[in-house]
Design a protein around this motif. Structure first.
Motif, PDB file in Angstrom:
ATOM      1  N   ARG A  45      -3.555  45.618 -12.015  1.00  0.00           N
ATOM      2  CA  ARG A  45      -4.290  44.474 -12.554  1.00  0.00           C
ATOM      3  C   ARG A  45      -4.435  44.514 -14.066  1.00  0.00           C
ATOM      4  O   ARG A  45      -4.732  43.489 -14.675  1.00  0.00           O
ATOM      5  CB  ARG A  45      -5.680  44.411 -11.911  1.00  0.00           C
ATOM      6  CG  ARG A  45      -5.638  44.141 -10.413  1.00  0.00           C
ATOM      7  CD  ARG A  45      -7.022  44.217  -9.814  1.00  0.00           C
ATOM      8  NE  ARG A  45      -6.988  44.005  -8.370  1.00  0.00           N
ATOM      9  CZ  ARG A  45      -8.049  44.136  -7.581  1.00  0.00           C
ATOM     10  NH1 ARG A  45      -9.207  44.485  -8.115  1.00  0.00           N
ATOM     11  NH2 ARG A  45      -7.943  43.927  -6.290  1.00  0.00           N
ATOM     12  N   GLN A 302     -10.836  39.944 -15.520  1.00  0.00           N
ATOM     13  CA  GLN A 302     -11.971  39.026 -15.606  1.00  0.00           C
ATOM     14  C   GLN A 302     -13.288  39.795 -15.636  1.00  0.00           C
ATOM     15  O   GLN A 302     -14.214  39.438 -16.372  1.00  0.00           O
ATOM     16  CB  GLN A 302     -11.930  38.054 -14.431  1.00  0.00           C
ATOM     17  CG  GLN A 302     -10.746  37.110 -14.470  1.00  0.00           C
ATOM     18  CD  GLN A 302     -10.302  36.664 -13.099  1.00  0.00           C
ATOM     19  OE1 GLN A 302     -11.110  36.549 -12.188  1.00  0.00           O
ATOM     20  NE2 GLN A 302      -9.006  36.407 -12.942  1.00  0.00           N
ATOM     21  N   SER A 410      -8.921  36.359 -25.849  1.00  0.00           N
ATOM     22  CA  SER A 410      -7.715  37.128 -25.582  1.00  0.00           C
ATOM     23  C   SER A 410      -7.985  38.608 -25.828  1.00  0.00           C
ATOM     24  O   SER A 410      -9.032  38.993 -26.349  1.00  0.00           O
ATOM     25  CB  SER A 410      -6.567  36.649 -26.481  1.00  0.00           C
ATOM     26  OG  SER A 410      -6.258  35.290 -26.242  1.00  0.00           O
ATOM     27  N   GLY A 427      -6.646  33.501 -22.870  1.00  0.00           N
ATOM     28  CA  GLY A 427      -6.043  34.254 -21.772  1.00  0.00           C
ATOM     29  C   GLY A 427      -4.907  35.164 -22.182  1.00  0.00           C
ATOM     30  O   GLY A 427      -4.379  35.919 -21.347  1.00  0.00           O
ATOM     31  N   SER A 428      -4.515  35.147 -23.442  1.00  0.00           N
ATOM     32  CA  SER A 428      -3.357  35.932 -23.881  1.00  0.00           C
ATOM     33  C   SER A 428      -3.645  37.432 -23.819  1.00  0.00           C
ATOM     34  O   SER A 428      -4.749  37.883 -24.108  1.00  0.00           O
ATOM     35  CB  SER A 428      -2.979  35.555 -25.312  1.00  0.00           C
ATOM     36  OG  SER A 428      -2.621  34.195 -25.408  1.00  0.00           O
ATOM     37  N   LYS A 445       0.810  27.631 -21.672  1.00  0.00           N
ATOM     38  CA  LYS A 445       1.283  27.866 -20.305  1.00  0.00           C
ATOM     39  C   LYS A 445       2.778  28.138 -20.352  1.00  0.00           C
ATOM     40  O   LYS A 445       3.521  27.430 -21.046  1.00  0.00           O
ATOM     41  CB  LYS A 445       1.003  26.649 -19.427  1.00  0.00           C
ATOM     42  CG  LYS A 445      -0.467  26.441 -19.129  1.00  0.00           C
ATOM     43  CD  LYS A 445      -0.668  25.286 -18.150  1.00  0.00           C
ATOM     44  CE  LYS A 445      -2.149  25.094 -17.838  1.00  0.00           C
ATOM     45  NZ  LYS A 445      -2.356  23.977 -16.885  1.00  0.00           N
ATOM     46  N   ILE A 447       0.464  31.475 -19.443  1.00  0.00           N
ATOM     47  CA  ILE A 447      -0.400  32.270 -20.318  1.00  0.00           C
ATOM     48  C   ILE A 447       0.389  33.455 -20.862  1.00  0.00           C
ATOM     49  O   ILE A 447       0.979  34.219 -20.101  1.00  0.00           O
ATOM     50  CB  ILE A 447      -1.644  32.750 -19.556  1.00  0.00           C
ATOM     51  CG1 ILE A 447      -2.514  31.544 -19.163  1.00  0.00           C
ATOM     52  CG2 ILE A 447      -2.454  33.723 -20.390  1.00  0.00           C
ATOM     53  CD1 ILE A 447      -3.719  31.895 -18.324  1.00  0.00           C
ATOM     54  N   VAL A 449       1.648  36.891 -21.885  1.00  0.00           N
ATOM     55  CA  VAL A 449       1.439  38.328 -21.701  1.00  0.00           C
ATOM     56  C   VAL A 449       2.644  38.991 -22.351  1.00  0.00           C
ATOM     57  O   VAL A 449       3.757  38.907 -21.836  1.00  0.00           O
ATOM     58  CB  VAL A 449       1.341  38.707 -20.212  1.00  0.00           C
ATOM     59  CG1 VAL A 449       1.142  40.212 -20.062  1.00  0.00           C
ATOM     60  CG2 VAL A 449       0.210  37.945 -19.538  1.00  0.00           C
ATOM     61  N   LYS A 497      -5.241  39.143 -11.852  1.00  0.00           N
ATOM     62  CA  LYS A 497      -4.315  39.737 -12.814  1.00  0.00           C
ATOM     63  C   LYS A 497      -4.307  38.991 -14.137  1.00  0.00           C
ATOM     64  O   LYS A 497      -3.478  39.259 -14.995  1.00  0.00           O
ATOM     65  CB  LYS A 497      -2.901  39.767 -12.221  1.00  0.00           C
ATOM     66  CG  LYS A 497      -2.759  40.727 -11.046  1.00  0.00           C
ATOM     67  CD  LYS A 497      -1.338  40.776 -10.537  1.00  0.00           C
ATOM     68  CE  LYS A 497      -1.194  41.749  -9.376  1.00  0.00           C
ATOM     69  NZ  LYS A 497       0.183  41.820  -8.861  1.00  0.00           N
ATOM     70  N   SER A 498      -5.206  38.041 -14.276  1.00  0.00           N
ATOM     71  CA  SER A 498      -5.283  37.262 -15.501  1.00  0.00           C
ATOM     72  C   SER A 498      -6.672  37.379 -16.095  1.00  0.00           C
ATOM     73  O   SER A 498      -7.656  37.574 -15.383  1.00  0.00           O
ATOM     74  CB  SER A 498      -4.954  35.791 -15.208  1.00  0.00           C
ATOM     75  OG  SER A 498      -5.227  34.976 -16.326  1.00  0.00           O
ATOM     76  N   TYR A 501      -9.687  33.111 -14.909  1.00  0.00           N
ATOM     77  CA  TYR A 501      -9.560  32.786 -13.485  1.00  0.00           C
ATOM     78  C   TYR A 501      -8.943  31.408 -13.347  1.00  0.00           C
ATOM     79  O   TYR A 501      -9.411  30.435 -13.938  1.00  0.00           O
ATOM     80  CB  TYR A 501     -10.924  32.819 -12.815  1.00  0.00           C
ATOM     81  CG  TYR A 501     -10.860  32.449 -11.345  1.00  0.00           C
ATOM     82  CD1 TYR A 501     -10.467  33.392 -10.410  1.00  0.00           C
ATOM     83  CD2 TYR A 501     -11.159  31.168 -10.909  1.00  0.00           C
ATOM     84  CE1 TYR A 501     -10.383  33.070  -9.072  1.00  0.00           C
ATOM     85  CE2 TYR A 501     -11.074  30.839  -9.579  1.00  0.00           C
ATOM     86  CZ  TYR A 501     -10.694  31.791  -8.661  1.00  0.00           C
ATOM     87  OH  TYR A 501     -10.602  31.461  -7.342  1.00  0.00           O
ATOM     88  N   SER A 502      -7.891  31.312 -12.584  1.00  0.00           N
ATOM     89  CA  SER A 502      -7.219  30.022 -12.423  1.00  0.00           C
ATOM     90  C   SER A 502      -6.491  29.987 -11.099  1.00  0.00           C
ATOM     91  O   SER A 502      -5.954  30.994 -10.631  1.00  0.00           O
ATOM     92  CB  SER A 502      -6.223  29.795 -13.565  1.00  0.00           C
ATOM     93  OG  SER A 502      -5.482  28.608 -13.363  1.00  0.00           O
TER      94      SER A 502
END
Length: 752
Positions: A45, A302, A410, A427-428, A445, A447, A449, A497-498, A501-502
């Motif tokens: 994660r 998160q 981020s 979210g980066s 989009k 996001i 990584v 894993k982000s 939350y989405s």
């Protein structure tokens, strides 16, 4: 193989001692409290960061996460610690060995012994615990925790009750420490994406069943064991934070050894043991902490974000930067206006024309003129240029951000370099050593990584179109096992894993999902009817539940998104209302509206979040630690202490000047105060009356709106709602009489 450090000085555990043989566990002193730390979760994660650094050594508020775990165990009176390491075990052992606090040979170490245990062929936590059972190192009760735990919950009472249960019944083998989420404002009160659900006997605290609910399931309903329905009473709790702290007896290890398919402590072990309790005969209990204590795990990105913001908010006291609990830290809280609420280490240089609010800055960091930093944590020796914007972000050590760039919500890992005029969207994840060339605009989009390594740890080929001509790095992509036919397409770990939350891009089932609604969303009558529906036909003993409801919802994705908006929106507004500065409410409004757009929140969701935030702020002002104000004064301060707050309520919370809108806001306030556990109904009613009267005097609510709320059937129906409403009778009657007097005066004027 086992790698161990010796005990303190000449005492304690000796270096290189042989593993205990059969019967050695019984010879150990049972009064020595032991703890087992699981320093590897066998999860990905936190990738790509954990390709190079174990999760427990990642910085949390500029302090390695394992420091919080070890300090907590020391405060709980633990004497002997066993650390199970997996990936990057050498780095963990080196860190402890080099620590002046935790090296067992140091006179500062609070533990009599600290040992590392490696299991070369371990693939799961279950493998760790089965290995521990074979070694015979555990002599009595022990704490089982993860290496990403942050907590300040006292354990003395829980340990005493656990031991009393064990003495009364040797089959009582484990006590889980859970925390009531209640109406507390800190963000880590519940895990994102997955809702742990406990069925508990309220009289004994025994856990009867455990399930996990998440939005990727299809046709899922909570199926209760028929034996549970025959019990006099039970509670179904989805409002509990699983602290990841278990008080165990050696029997727990034996249960792991008996079932080699168990891999995870909750999803496999707890669920399986409870399901087969008639066969194994073992009892598992819960200890639910209702006090204002804190415990949570950095179990995903998160939760890392939540924990970081809660540390900034002081929820984890005494483990906060200002206390310098890590050796060598020199943080001091800043008290001047523009930087109030921040913590700076020695050697921090901040230009006069910059603004730093509610943030932490490490030693040697420099911030240029015109830069704005808010609700962020910046590590040591970072170089932040001019006119940079950093919001809700986590910048680790030795990072460079050049002039004109912006970083929003981020994570930038150590050694990253962000060129001039770059844009880092929410979210980066920018991993170690990544470089972005001047003017790079990362896409929103997917996001971003970005890493220098591939999923297997090999160097990645730089993508110039992504990071710029002078940049280094590429999109990080997880490994895909095309041969794995058993891959679970509904694995909820994808939700964690982000950093954000989405549910975007996920193939959610259109069939109904039985979800556990938040406590603000339903009335008590709805709760009773929903829980009754679980009983089915026949003569079944009534059920008592601490949940709001079981609600069938075809729009599960929308419901989850709404919950995410509600929590973040309430926290943001509360932070603004609590701030010591005299600033206006514009920044809070901008953040709120941004959340609204990001989550596509409805007008009713916005109204509810605003009502909850102001109701909680007014309620806490009644408490002694926040001034002990009377309801009238509390209402006045909640609404009027921040310039622009009243205008915000009127324009956003109420909206159109219609009686229906005003009645809806009054109803939202009533329900919000009902959810404040610290308020008895009479006190909540008095505060509601004061808030309505204040809003009336501020021209936010009018007579028609308040009277429309009074006559609304939804404002009544339950005993608690009626008691709160009744305290407003005098106000309503006064408004009605005033309205009649105005009508009479107008009639007389017309006659004249």
């Amino acid at each position: 193989m086992s790698s161990k450090h010796g005990g303190r000085g000449g005492g304690g555990a000796s270096k290189g001692k042989k593993p205990a043989k059969a019967g050695a566990a019984e010879e150990k002193r049972e009064d020595a409290l032991q703890a087992v730390i699981l320093a590897d979760s066998f999860q990905d994660r936190f990738r790509p960061f954990t390709l190079e650094t174990p999760r427990c050594l990642l910085p949390l508020a500029n302090t390695p996460i394992i420091e919080y775990t070890l300090e907590y165990l020391a405060s709980a009176g633990v004497q002997e610690v066993f650390i199970y390491c997996g990936a990057h075990s050498e780095k963990i052992e080196t860190y402890i060995h080099d620590s002046a606090r935790w090296n067992p040979s140091s006179i500062l170490c609070p533990f009599t012994s600290l040992e590392f245990i490696r299991v070369s062929d371990a693939n799961s936590i279950g493998d760790f615990l089965r290995d521990l059972d074979k070694r015979g190192l555990i002599g009595g009760d022990f704490l089982l925790v993860h290496g990403d735990l942050v907590a300040n919950i006292p354990l003395d009472d829980a340990l005493a009750r656990h031991r009393a249960r064990r003495e009364a019944n040797r089959d009582a083998c484990m006590t889980m420490i859970l925390r009531s989420a209640g109406v507390e404002e800190h963000r880590a009160k519940r895990a994102r994406g997955i809702t742990p659900t406990f069925v508990i006997d309220p009289t004994s605290g025994r856990c009867l069943q455990y399930e996990e609910v998440h939005p990727l399931q299809s046709d899922h309903y909570l199926e209760l064991d028929p034996a549970i329905l025959k019990m006099p009473e039970f509670e179904i709790r989805s409002d509990l934070v699983d602290c990841g702290i278990d008080i165990c007896t050696p029997d727990v290890l034996a249960l792991w050894s008996e079932s080699f398919d168990y891999e995870l402590p909750r999803k496999n072990f707890l669920h399986g043991v409870l399901k087969d309790w008639e066969l194994n005969g073992k009892l598992i209990h819960t200890e639910i902490i209702e006090d204002r204590c804190y415990a949570a795990r950095a179990s995903n990105l998160q939760m890392y974000d939540c924990l970081s913001q809660d540390i900034l908010g002081g929820w984890t006291f005494p483990y906060v930067p200002g206390n310098n609990f890590l050796h060598g830290q020199t943080y001091k809280r800043v008290k001047d206006g523009a930087r109030s609420g921040s913590c700076f280490e020695e050697g921090v240089l901040v230009a006069k024309k910059s603004k730093v609010s509610k943030s932490v800055l490490g030693r040697g960091t420099e911030v240029g003129s015109g830069t704005v930093v808010s609700k962020s944590i910046i590590g040591r020796n970072c170089r932040i240029g001019k006119n940079v914007r950093i919001e809700n972000s986590y910048i680790w050590d030795d990072v460079t951000i050049e002039d004109g760039s912006s970083v929003i919500r981020s994570i930038l890992a150590s050694g990253a370099v962000i060129g001039k005029d770059c844009q880092i969207p929410p979210g980066s994840l920018i991993s170690y050593g990544v470089q972005l060339g001047e003017g790079t605009q990362l896409p929103a989009k997917p996001i971003p990584v970005i890493s220098l390594l591939t999923h297997d740890g090999e160097p990645a080929k730089t993508d110039v179109s992504l990071v710029g001509e002078k940049g280094q790095g590429a999109f990080y992509e997880e490994a895909v096992d095309e041969d794995d036919e058993d891959a679970d397409e509904t694995d909820p770990s994808v939700l964690q894993k982000s950093l954000l939350y989405s549910l975007d891009g996920l193939n959610l089932s259109s069939s109904s999902i039985s979800t556990l609604a938040s406590h603000d969303s339903m009335d008590s009558d709805d709760i009773d009817s929903q829980i009754t529906s679980l009983q089915g036909a026949g003569d079944v003993t009534p059920v008592r539940s601490r949940l709001s409801s079981f609600a069938s919802d075809d729009g599960a994705a929308a419901a989850i998104k709404s919950d995410a908006f509600h929590g973040d929106a309430v926290h943001g507004l509360l932070d603004a209302l609590r701030a010591d500065d005299n600033g206006d409410f514009d920044s809070a409004k901008l953040e709120f509206m941004g959340l609204r757009l990001a989550n596509n929140a409805s007008d009713s969701s916005m109204r509810r979040a605003i009502a909850v935030a102001f109701a909680r702020r007014a309620a806490e002002l009644l408490t002694p630690e926040h001034g002990g104000l009377e309801p009238t004064k509390a209402a006045e301060q909640a609404f009027s202490s921040k310039k622009g707050a009243v205008k915000f309520i009127k324009e956003v919370g109420v909206g159109a000047e219609k009686a229906d809108n005003q009645a809806e806001f009054a109803l939202a306030l009533q329900k919000a105060l009902l959810g404040v556990k610290s308020l008895e109904n009479a006190r909540a009613g008095a505060l509601l009356a004061a808030m309505l009267q204040k809003l009336y005097s501020l021209d936010v609510l009018e007579e028609d709106g308040i009277i429309a709320w009074w006559e609304d059937k939804r404002a009544s129906g339950s005993d608690s709602m009626d008691k709160i409403k009744e305290k407003c009778r005098v106000l309503v009657e006064w408004l009605e009489n005033a309205d009649e007097e105005d009508s009479e005066e107008e009639s007389e004027e017309d006659d004249e």
